[in-house]
Structures are given as structure tokens and as C-alpha cells.
Enzyme design. Structure first.
Site, short mmCIF file in Angstrom:
data_model
loop_
_atom_site.label_atom_id
_atom_site.label_comp_id
_atom_site.label_asym_id
_atom_site.label_seq_id
_atom_site.Cartn_x
_atom_site.Cartn_y
_atom_site.Cartn_z
N GLY A 39 34.07 63.51 -18.00
CA GLY A 39 34.31 63.47 -16.54
C GLY A 39 35.76 63.73 -16.59
N LYS A 51 40.04 57.79 -4.38
CA LYS A 51 39.28 57.89 -3.05
C LYS A 51 38.67 56.53 -2.64
CE LYS A 51 40.73 62.01 -3.04
NZ LYS A 51 41.68 61.65 -4.11
N SER A 202 56.14 64.16 -3.01
CA SER A 202 55.35 63.93 -1.75
C SER A 202 54.24 65.10 -1.91
CB SER A 202 56.30 64.09 -0.22
OG SER A 202 56.50 65.50 -0.37
N ILE A 207 51.88 61.59 -1.72
CA ILE A 207 51.66 61.20 -0.58
C ILE A 207 50.45 60.10 -0.18
CG2 ILE A 207 50.01 62.80 0.77
CD1 ILE A 207 53.83 61.73 1.72
N GLU A 224 61.55 63.31 -1.43
CA GLU A 224 61.08 64.77 -1.87
C GLU A 224 62.20 65.73 -1.79
OE1 GLU A 224 59.69 68.26 -2.53
OE2 GLU A 224 58.18 66.54 -2.23
N HIS A 466 28.18 69.10 20.19
CA HIS A 466 29.06 68.21 20.93
C HIS A 466 28.52 66.89 21.07
CE1 HIS A 466 31.60 66.87 24.28
NE2 HIS A 466 30.46 66.32 24.92
#
Length: 487
Positions: A39, A51, A202, A207, A224, A466
Site C-alpha cells: 500500500g 484523513k 503550507s 496545511i 510559508e 436541489h
């Protein structure tokens, strides 16, 4: 010969293992070489576990703002950093096992160790690699070496694809030490939560960690070198994101560089020089070095075979082919953009070209999306406004604010912007840039549109559901042509 293959892939990251799977699907006898963990970095130490960390921070954020949604949570909401890290590592372990399963399912041999190219493909003879015992530390206990794995030895193949990825870049004098100065490896598994943190760089990595640690309660400063945070992004999106980061309490210093670091027993003091020559000192518990990555091209035998490299990466054509017969390269080691999804697609193109699949198209880097999973999220594809002008386009620009979208308001996520850029002459969509909630999921709509060579007309005639955040994509297109409806 048992050790002879049609294709050998060196490296089992997203690019490598996907390439191996596609190779096997095409009927090619395939093996993959890995020295550390199936992986690769993305699955084990990059995309996926970060994540998981950011998701924990997001849940914490919602818990702390429960009253904004009419909810009352009893007691103080707090983070157990050890449990947060443990969850993140568990997510990686689960997916690592999944890669092992996919190798077995597709009858791909896994060769454990470090590979070195020893012969190119010449006069009908296959290329050759020698695999030796890995110098890397054993994998984590939850990620054992798969059963039936091959080891040391000489292996040959008609085609060898290098997919060895990249590693964190280190600045002279500010090299990571694993304790006070971290790379993303250490930042992902902190033994305890630092009270203060300095992030050098950054880009996406810097970030994202700044966002995670600030939400978890640390005092965070980002330095930065360039004028804008997330400097590869559209300047307007970058400026919008910066305001949101600063509202959250992240301190940002741009047009500045860390020139020197003094270490104490449990803290670092960074000397920061700004563009005007002024120097200030900031002391923090830890410093994260996030100044980019560099390709893993060393100790592969590239020089001996005459494989061309450029700027620390292997030079290839649009199909992953190098200048040496039988040798290919894909993913981070083949150069930017250094993104997992680029590596996967690049690998599929490479092996399909090898197999003689008809109508294989070369990689189009300008249609590769970029995503940063900070808070707020940032996503983009194609040209920025500045790049479009630089390339001579006469452009139309559309914008739509999250604050005018019903779904965003209902979610309590009304701070964001969608920006689209069109060629005024042809209506071609040149670029799309977003900042706000879930934009990393929305951007693919514009990626598909660009690949289909869609113009503003098709986008205007598309019906968006919508209430959704995606409605802002259409409104941004309408705005570019003076037809915006809900603003």
C-alpha cells in the site's frame, strides 16, 4: 524460468499495486516488489491515515459547536490522542490487508525486499533485477508479511516498472530528528498532543496537519516561503482559505523562511526571516517540516543503466517509458503532480501501452484534480485565473458563494467559494477551483466535464439536484456568463 515475468513492478503504493492488478487483468505474468509495507506511503503513512485523523478532528469540531445545531451534549468534549492515533493506524492496517488480498486474488507474486536494476532489456533478452533483504524496519505488528511471499534472488521481466514513490524533503540544518522536528511520519503518531506547533510549509501536507492540530487544541503557526498559503492554488481561493484558517486561530506568516532552529530539551526555537529582512523568533513544542517531497531514485541502479533523471525524478514520456529499453516509471518517482490518483492512472496507461491495448491516451496532467482536506477543504482542476491569462486566454470568470446556497446554510457550512474559468472565445472550461465543505467530493464533476471537453452550454443545460452543494457549481458557470439565478 520460475523467476521470469512479463511485468515486474517495484513498489506497492497506489500506483504500483494498481498497475500490477491491471497488468494481471491483461493476462501478463506479474510480480510486485515491496521493501516495507503493502500500500506504500499513501495507504500506510499518507493519504488514508491523515484523513482518519482529520475525521476525528472534524467530529471534535462538531461536538464543540453542538449548540449551533440546537443540541446539548453533557460534559466537556475532549480528545484522547492515543485513541485517535490508534483508530488511524487501524484504518491503515485494514486497507493494507486488503492490498494483500488483491495481490492473491489476481495471482500476483509478491517479492519482499529491496530491488536493484541490473540489466536493461536488450536484443530480445529480458530486463533484470536483484532483490536483497530490506534495510527498512519491520512493518507494524498488524501488517504482517503476506504468506507465500518470495524473497531474495534474481528476477527477470520483459518490462520493469519503477513505482518507488517519494519521501519528505529535508532542508540543510533543519533536518527532522523524529523528536523535536517532525516529518508527516512523526506528526501522524504523536505520543502526546503538543501545546504549540510550528509548521514549515503550507502545501497540502503542511496545511492539513496545521488544521488537524489546531482543531485538537494546539497553538499553530504556519510559515510559508511564497506570498500565498497553498501556493499552487488559485490566488483568490488561497486568500479565502487563509481568512478561514486565521479565524480558527492559525497564525500564518508568508513571504518568510525558517533560517535556523535552536533545540532545547523539549522545544524548538525557529528563526524566521521575512521578505523585508526582519527576523523574529518563535518557540514551539514541535516543528513539522512540510517543505515538499523528493523521488526515491537512489540505490535502484538507474545510473549504471543510464536511465535519465530530471530534478530528482525519473524522466518519462506520456506513457511511463524511460530512455532505456524495458524500464518504465510511474507515480511520484516519475515527477509531479505527486498525487496517488495520478500514480494510479499513470500506471494503468503504462501497462496498457505495454500490453498493446488500442487507443491508449497519454497522461494529461492539466486535468488531474488536487484536493486538500483541511478545514475548509480546497479542491481544484485545470488552470488558475493567473495561469489562464499567462497562457494568453481571454477569459470569463464565474463565482458563487456558499453563503447563498440553501444546503450549505442548512449544514452550518456557509463559508466557501466556487470559481470557474472559461475561454471566452470557445466556451471551454479551463479550470475550476473551490474552497468549502465537501469540495473534495464535488470537484470530480468538473474533472469529468473537462475530460469530455464540455463547454458552458452543456453545463448550463445540466440539471443539478436541489438542495445540494453541487448547485453552486452550475451557479458559478451561470455567473461567468451573467446569468446567475440565486445571487
Amino acid at each position: 524460468m520460475a523467476n521470469n515475468y512479463d511485468v515486474i513492478v517495484i513498489g506497492s503504493g497506489p500506483g504500483g499495486y494498481v498497475t500490477a492488478i491491471r497488468s494481471a487483468q491483461l493476462g501478463l505474468k506479474t510480480a510486485i516488489v515491496e521493501r516495507e509495507h503493502l500500500g506504500g506511503i499513501c495507504l500506510n503513512w499518507g493519504c488514508i491515515p491523515t484523513k482518519a485523523l482529520l475525521r476525528s478532528a472534524e467530529i471534535l469540531h462538531y461536538g464543540e459547536h453542538a449548540k449551533d445545531y440546537g443540541l446539548v451534549l453533557e460534559g466537556k468534549i475532549s480528545a484522547d490522542i492515543k485513541a485517535v492515533v490508534q483508530r488511524s493506524r487501524g484504518v491503515s492496517a485494514r486497507l493494507n490487508g486488503g492490498v494483500a488480498f488483491l495481490m492473491k486474488k489476481n495471482k500476483i507474486d509478491v517479492i519482499w525486499g529491496e530491488a536493484k536494476l541490473t540489466k536493461a532489456s536488450t536484443a530480445g533478452q529480458p530486463a533484470e533485477i536483484v532483490v536483497s533483504k530490506s534495510s527498512k524496519k519491520p512493518m507494524e505488528p498488524q501488517n504482517p508479511v503476506p504468506k507465500g511471499t518470495l524473497g531474495d534472488g534474481t528476477y527477470t521481466a520483459k518490462h520493469i516498472i519503477v513505482a518507488t514513490g517519494a519521501r519528505p524533503r529535508a532542508l540543510p540544518g533543519i533536518e527532522p530528528d523524529g523528536k523535536l522536528i517532525w516529518t508527516y511520519f512523526e506528526a501522524m503518531v504523536p505520543p502526546e498532543m503538543p501545546k504549540s506547533l510550528l509548521v514549515m510549509g503550507s502545501g497540502a501536507i503542511g496545511i492539513e496537519f496545521a488544521s488537524f492540530y489546531r482543531t485538537m487544541g494546539a497553538d499553530v503557526t504556519v510559515v510559508e516561503l511564497l506570498p500565498n498559503v497553498m501556493p499552487v492554488e488559485d490566488a483568490e481561493i488561497s486568500a479565502f482559505a487563509r481568512k478561514q484558517f486565521e479565524k480558527q486561530g492559525i497564525k500564518i506568516i508568508t513571504d518568510a523562511k525558517v533560517t535556523k532552529v535552536d533545540k532545547a530539551s523539549n522545544s524548538v526555537t525557529a528563526h524566521i526571516e521575512t521578505k523585508d529582512g526582519k527576523v523574529q523568533q518563535i518557540t514551539a513544542d514541535r516543528l513539522i517540516s512540510a517543505v515538499g517531497v523528493q523521488g526515491n531514485i537512489e540505490n535502484l541502479g538507474l545510473e549504471a543503466l543510464g536511465v535519465k533523471t530530471e530534478r530528482g525524478c525519473i524522466a518519462t514520456d506520456g506513457y511511463g517509458k524511460t530512455n532505456v529499453s524495458g524500464i518504465y516509471a510511474i507515480g511520484d518517482v516519475a515527477g509531479p503532480p505527486m498525487l496517488a490518483h495520478k500514480a494510479e492512472h499513470e500506471g494503468v496507461i503504462c501497462v496498457e501501452k505495454i500490453a498493446g491495448v488500442p487507443n491508449v491516451h497519454p497522461l494529461e496532467k492539466d486535468k488531474i484534480p488536487g484536493c486538500t482536506y483541511c478545514n475548509p477543504q480546497v479542491a481544484s482542476v485545470g488552470l488558475t485565473e493567473a495561469k489562464a491569462k499567462e497562457q494568453g486566454y481571454d477569459i470569463r470568470v464565474g463565482r458563487y458563494q456558499f453563503a447563498a446556497n440553501g444546503k450549505a446554510i442548512a449544514l452550518g457550512e456557509d463559508q466557501g467559494l466556487v470559481k470557474t474559468i472559461f475561454d471566452k472565445k470557445t466556451g471551454q472550461l479551463l479550470g475550476a477551483h473551490m474552497v468549502g465543505a465537501e469540495v473534495t467530493e464535488l470537484i470530480q464533476g468538473f474533472v469529468v466535464a473537462m475530460n469530455l471537453e464540455t463547454t458552458e452550454e452543456e453545463l448550463m443545460h445540466s440539471v443539478f439536484p436541489h438542495p445540494t452543494l453541487s448547485e453552486m457549481m452550475k451557479e458559478s458557470v451561470l455567473d461567468a456568463y451573467g446569468r446567475v439565478l440565486n445571487a
